[in-house]
Design a protein around this motif. Structure first.
Motif, PDB file in Angstrom:
ATOM      1  N   THR A  40       0.845   5.298   0.327  1.00 34.90           N
ATOM      2  CA  THR A  40       0.012   6.429   0.743  1.00 34.90           C
ATOM      3  C   THR A  40       0.719   7.715   0.345  1.00 34.90           C
ATOM      4  O   THR A  40       1.875   7.927   0.696  1.00 34.90           O
ATOM      5  N   VAL A  41       0.030   8.534  -0.428  1.00 35.43           N
ATOM      6  CA  VAL A  41       0.595   9.800  -0.898  1.00 35.43           C
ATOM      7  C   VAL A  41      -0.181  10.935  -0.235  1.00 35.43           C
ATOM      8  O   VAL A  41      -1.402  11.008  -0.356  1.00 35.43           O
ATOM      9  N   THR A  42       0.530  11.783   0.492  1.00 37.83           N
ATOM     10  CA  THR A  42      -0.140  12.896   1.188  1.00 37.83           C
ATOM     11  C   THR A  42       0.553  14.203   0.832  1.00 37.83           C
ATOM     12  O   THR A  42       1.744  14.225   0.498  1.00 37.83           O
TER      13      THR A  42
ATOM     14  N   GLN B 267      -6.668  15.761   2.373  1.00 35.97           N
ATOM     15  CA  GLN B 267      -6.932  14.570   1.578  1.00 35.97           C
ATOM     16  C   GLN B 267      -5.680  14.070   0.871  1.00 35.97           C
ATOM     17  O   GLN B 267      -4.852  14.861   0.415  1.00 35.97           O
ATOM     18  N   GLY B 268      -5.543  12.773   0.824  1.00 33.47           N
ATOM     19  CA  GLY B 268      -4.432  12.165   0.099  1.00 33.47           C
ATOM     20  C   GLY B 268      -4.928  10.980  -0.718  1.00 33.47           C
ATOM     21  O   GLY B 268      -6.128  10.793  -0.871  1.00 33.47           O
ATOM     22  N   LYS B 269      -3.970  10.220  -1.254  1.00 34.23           N
ATOM     23  CA  LYS B 269      -4.323   9.099  -2.116  1.00 34.23           C
ATOM     24  C   LYS B 269      -3.695   7.820  -1.596  1.00 34.23           C
ATOM     25  O   LYS B 269      -2.622   7.857  -0.984  1.00 34.23           O
ATOM     26  N   VAL B 270      -4.350   6.704  -1.830  1.00 33.98           N
ATOM     27  CA  VAL B 270      -3.705   5.417  -1.568  1.00 33.98           C
ATOM     28  C   VAL B 270      -3.707   4.588  -2.841  1.00 33.98           C
ATOM     29  O   VAL B 270      -4.642   4.665  -3.646  1.00 33.98           O
ATOM     30  N   PHE B 271      -2.655   3.811  -2.995  1.00 30.31           N
ATOM     31  CA  PHE B 271      -2.584   2.877  -4.113  1.00 30.31           C
ATOM     32  C   PHE B 271      -2.345   1.494  -3.523  1.00 30.31           C
ATOM     33  O   PHE B 271      -1.349   1.290  -2.805  1.00 30.31           O
TER      34      PHE B 271
ATOM     35  N   LEU C  70       3.819   7.982  -9.156  1.00 32.99           N
ATOM     36  CA  LEU C  70       2.691   8.014  -8.217  1.00 32.99           C
ATOM     37  C   LEU C  70       2.590   9.297  -7.400  1.00 32.99           C
ATOM     38  O   LEU C  70       1.507   9.711  -7.022  1.00 32.99           O
TER      39      LEU C  70
ATOM     40  N   ARG D 139       0.850  -1.187   0.000  1.00 33.19           N
ATOM     41  CA  ARG D 139       0.000   0.000   0.000  1.00 33.19           C
ATOM     42  C   ARG D 139       0.888   1.241   0.000  1.00 33.19           C
ATOM     43  O   ARG D 139       1.773   1.373   0.852  1.00 33.19           O
TER      44      ARG D 139
END
Lengths: 80, 80
Positions: free
Chosen positions: B7-9, B39-43, B67, B5
């Protein structure tokens, strides 16, 4: 103050074109072996209280009402 | 197969209008005490290998190249 992280991910079986595009992009960049990518969202929150139980409940409520579309998304709440 | 996983913040100090909008929305829905939302993103990825060290390095590389925008974003890689 309580810090919490909410992670919202697509349910299994829900198509994720954005994830597919990233998968393709990684392949095009030469990264091998990436079998699947699914994209989700995280929300980092600060809540002004010290009642962990209440915050957990309140955040679950926020997810149901605003942060997640529970028809197609799952959410997880983590108190940090 | 390794599941990871990412996580991009957003980095501290970078404006997050989307987070601000969510904060406002939660307030409008009657949720009190929410001091900030970012808010951030997860891949979520599946990678076809069993070499954890190599995967970690390779995913960090993916973050640098695709990413995350490392000018304004931080990323964290977690092998599950």
């Amino acid at each position: 103050m309580i810090k919490a992280r909410v992670t919202v991910t697509l349910k299994n079986g829900v198509l994720d074109p954005q994830g597919k595009a990233i998968e393709g992009g990684l392949g095009a960049l030469g990264f091998e072996g990436v079998e699947s990518v699914r994209q989700g969202k995280v929300f980092d929150m600060n809540v002004a209280t010290d009642d962990k139980k209440a915050v957990e409940k309140s955040i679950a409520d926020m997810c149901e009402k605003l942060l997640a579309n529970t028809v197609i998304e799952d959410y997880a709440v983590e108190i940090l």
